[in-house]
Design a protein around this motif. Structure first.
Motif, PDB file in Angstrom:
ATOM      1  N   MET A   1       5.515   7.290   2.930  1.00 45.44           N
ATOM      2  CA  MET A   1       4.353   7.627   2.146  1.00 45.44           C
ATOM      3  C   MET A   1       4.432   6.850   0.836  1.00 45.44           C
ATOM      4  SD  MET A   1       3.021  11.247   0.485  1.00 45.44           S
ATOM      5  CE  MET A   1       3.765  12.163   1.752  1.00 45.44           C
ATOM      6  N   PRO A   2       3.375   6.168   0.443  1.00 54.09           N
ATOM      7  CA  PRO A   2       3.396   5.435  -0.822  1.00 54.09           C
ATOM      8  C   PRO A   2       3.642   6.376  -2.010  1.00 54.09           C
ATOM      9  CG  PRO A   2       1.518   4.754   0.504  1.00 54.09           C
ATOM     10  CD  PRO A   2       2.125   5.947   1.174  1.00 54.09           C
ATOM     11  N   ALA A   3       4.594   5.990  -2.853  1.00 51.91           N
ATOM     12  CA  ALA A   3       4.915   6.749  -4.061  1.00 51.91           C
ATOM     13  C   ALA A   3       5.209   5.760  -5.185  1.00 51.91           C
ATOM     14  CB  ALA A   3       6.113   7.657  -3.831  1.00 51.91           C
ATOM     15  N   TYR A   4       4.804   6.129  -6.405  1.00 49.45           N
ATOM     16  CA  TYR A   4       4.998   5.256  -7.562  1.00 49.45           C
ATOM     17  C   TYR A   4       5.568   6.059  -8.725  1.00 49.45           C
ATOM     18  CZ  TYR A   4       1.977   1.900  -5.197  1.00 49.45           C
ATOM     19  OH  TYR A   4       1.432   1.017  -4.295  1.00 49.45           O
ATOM     20  N   LEU A   5       6.529   5.466  -9.437  1.00 48.49           N
ATOM     21  CA  LEU A   5       7.060   6.016 -10.678  1.00 48.49           C
ATOM     22  C   LEU A   5       6.364   5.279 -11.818  1.00 48.49           C
ATOM     23  CD1 LEU A   5       9.022   7.604 -12.481  1.00 48.49           C
ATOM     24  CD2 LEU A   5      10.673   5.752 -12.115  1.00 48.49           C
ATOM     25  N   ILE A   6       5.700   6.034 -12.668  1.00 44.21           N
ATOM     26  CA  ILE A   6       5.019   5.473 -13.834  1.00 44.21           C
ATOM     27  C   ILE A   6       5.849   5.835 -15.053  1.00 44.21           C
ATOM     28  CG2 ILE A   6       2.919   5.483 -15.214  1.00 44.21           C
ATOM     29  CD1 ILE A   6       1.529   6.576 -12.608  1.00 44.21           C
ATOM     30  N   LYS A   7       6.402   4.829 -15.734  1.00 43.74           N
ATOM     31  CA  LYS A   7       7.192   5.061 -16.942  1.00 43.74           C
ATOM     32  C   LYS A   7       6.280   4.913 -18.154  1.00 43.74           C
ATOM     33  CE  LYS A   7      11.655   4.028 -15.103  1.00 43.74           C
ATOM     34  NZ  LYS A   7      12.959   3.478 -15.392  1.00 43.74           N
ATOM     35  N   HIS A   8       6.236   5.959 -18.959  1.00 38.98           N
ATOM     36  CA  HIS A   8       5.346   6.020 -20.116  1.00 38.98           C
ATOM     37  C   HIS A   8       6.000   5.372 -21.327  1.00 38.98           C
ATOM     38  CE1 HIS A   8       2.633   7.739 -23.132  1.00 38.98           C
ATOM     39  NE2 HIS A   8       1.803   7.931 -22.135  1.00 38.98           N
ATOM     40  N   LYS A   9       5.218   4.711 -22.153  1.00 38.54           N
ATOM     41  CA  LYS A   9       5.743   4.035 -23.347  1.00 38.54           C
ATOM     42  C   LYS A   9       6.376   4.994 -24.345  1.00 38.54           C
ATOM     43  CE  LYS A   9       3.252  -0.244 -23.511  1.00 38.54           C
ATOM     44  NZ  LYS A   9       2.448  -1.168 -24.271  1.00 38.54           N
ATOM     45  N   ARG A  10       5.934   6.237 -24.361  1.00 43.12           N
ATOM     46  CA  ARG A  10       6.455   7.193 -25.342  1.00 43.12           C
ATOM     47  C   ARG A  10       7.762   7.841 -24.923  1.00 43.12           C
ATOM     48  NH1 ARG A  10       0.654   9.792 -26.446  1.00 43.12           N
ATOM     49  NH2 ARG A  10      -0.195   8.068 -27.654  1.00 43.12           N
ATOM     50  N   ASP A  20       0.861   9.819  -2.177  1.00 37.02           N
ATOM     51  CA  ASP A  20      -0.208  10.249  -1.289  1.00 37.02           C
ATOM     52  C   ASP A  20      -0.155   9.322  -0.070  1.00 37.02           C
ATOM     53  OD1 ASP A  20      -3.213   9.878  -0.329  1.00 37.02           O
ATOM     54  OD2 ASP A  20      -3.098  11.802  -1.379  1.00 37.02           O
ATOM     55  N   PRO A  21      -0.420   9.837   1.118  1.00 30.75           N
ATOM     56  CA  PRO A  21      -0.371   8.980   2.303  1.00 30.75           C
ATOM     57  C   PRO A  21      -1.331   7.784   2.234  1.00 30.75           C
ATOM     58  CG  PRO A  21      -0.565  11.281   2.950  1.00 30.75           C
ATOM     59  CD  PRO A  21      -0.712  11.222   1.458  1.00 30.75           C
ATOM     60  N   ASP A  22      -2.444   7.936   1.531  1.00 33.61           N
ATOM     61  CA  ASP A  22      -3.447   6.868   1.451  1.00 33.61           C
ATOM     62  C   ASP A  22      -3.458   6.164   0.098  1.00 33.61           C
ATOM     63  OD1 ASP A  22      -4.411   7.518   4.040  1.00 33.61           O
ATOM     64  OD2 ASP A  22      -5.585   9.152   3.183  1.00 33.61           O
ATOM     65  N   LEU A  23      -2.426   6.333  -0.713  1.00 30.18           N
ATOM     66  CA  LEU A  23      -2.409   5.799  -2.071  1.00 30.18           C
ATOM     67  C   LEU A  23      -2.304   4.280  -2.085  1.00 30.18           C
ATOM     68  CD1 LEU A  23      -2.391   6.816  -5.017  1.00 30.18           C
ATOM     69  CD2 LEU A  23       0.100   6.720  -4.923  1.00 30.18           C
ATOM     70  N   THR A  24      -3.160   3.661  -2.887  1.00 34.76           N
ATOM     71  CA  THR A  24      -3.107   2.217  -3.107  1.00 34.76           C
ATOM     72  C   THR A  24      -3.143   1.956  -4.612  1.00 34.76           C
ATOM     73  OG1 THR A  24      -5.510   1.960  -2.997  1.00 34.76           O
ATOM     74  CG2 THR A  24      -4.287   1.676  -0.941  1.00 34.76           C
TER      75      THR A  24
END
Length: 76
Positions: A1-10, A20-24
């Protein structure tokens, strides 16, 4: 399943993982736009995130990272 880690500037308190299975993920100018089968779900500017890293789980349910080595080293 597509997964992303978003690192925040703060800092890490603003980091998020989305999956999400359909995440792009698409980029438009300074925007990173996440979408699923229903359309756009999240949009971030470069002012908000320092990095976005795809971290799909392996078949064994463990998350991948850049240090994971799969298979033998390339032969030169």
């Amino acid at each position: 399943m597509p997964a992303y880690l978003i690192k925040h500037k703060r800092g890490p308190s603003g980091d998020a993982i989305i999956e999400d299975p359909d995440l792009t993920l698409a980029f438009s100018g300074d925007w990173a736009i996440f979408s699923d089968s229903d359309g756009p779900t999240l949009a971030l500017t470069t002012d908000q995130a320092t990095s976005i890293q795809r971290i799909d789980p392996d078949d064994d349910g463990q998350e991948q990272d850049d240090t994971t080595i799969k298979g033998p080293a390339p032969q030169e």
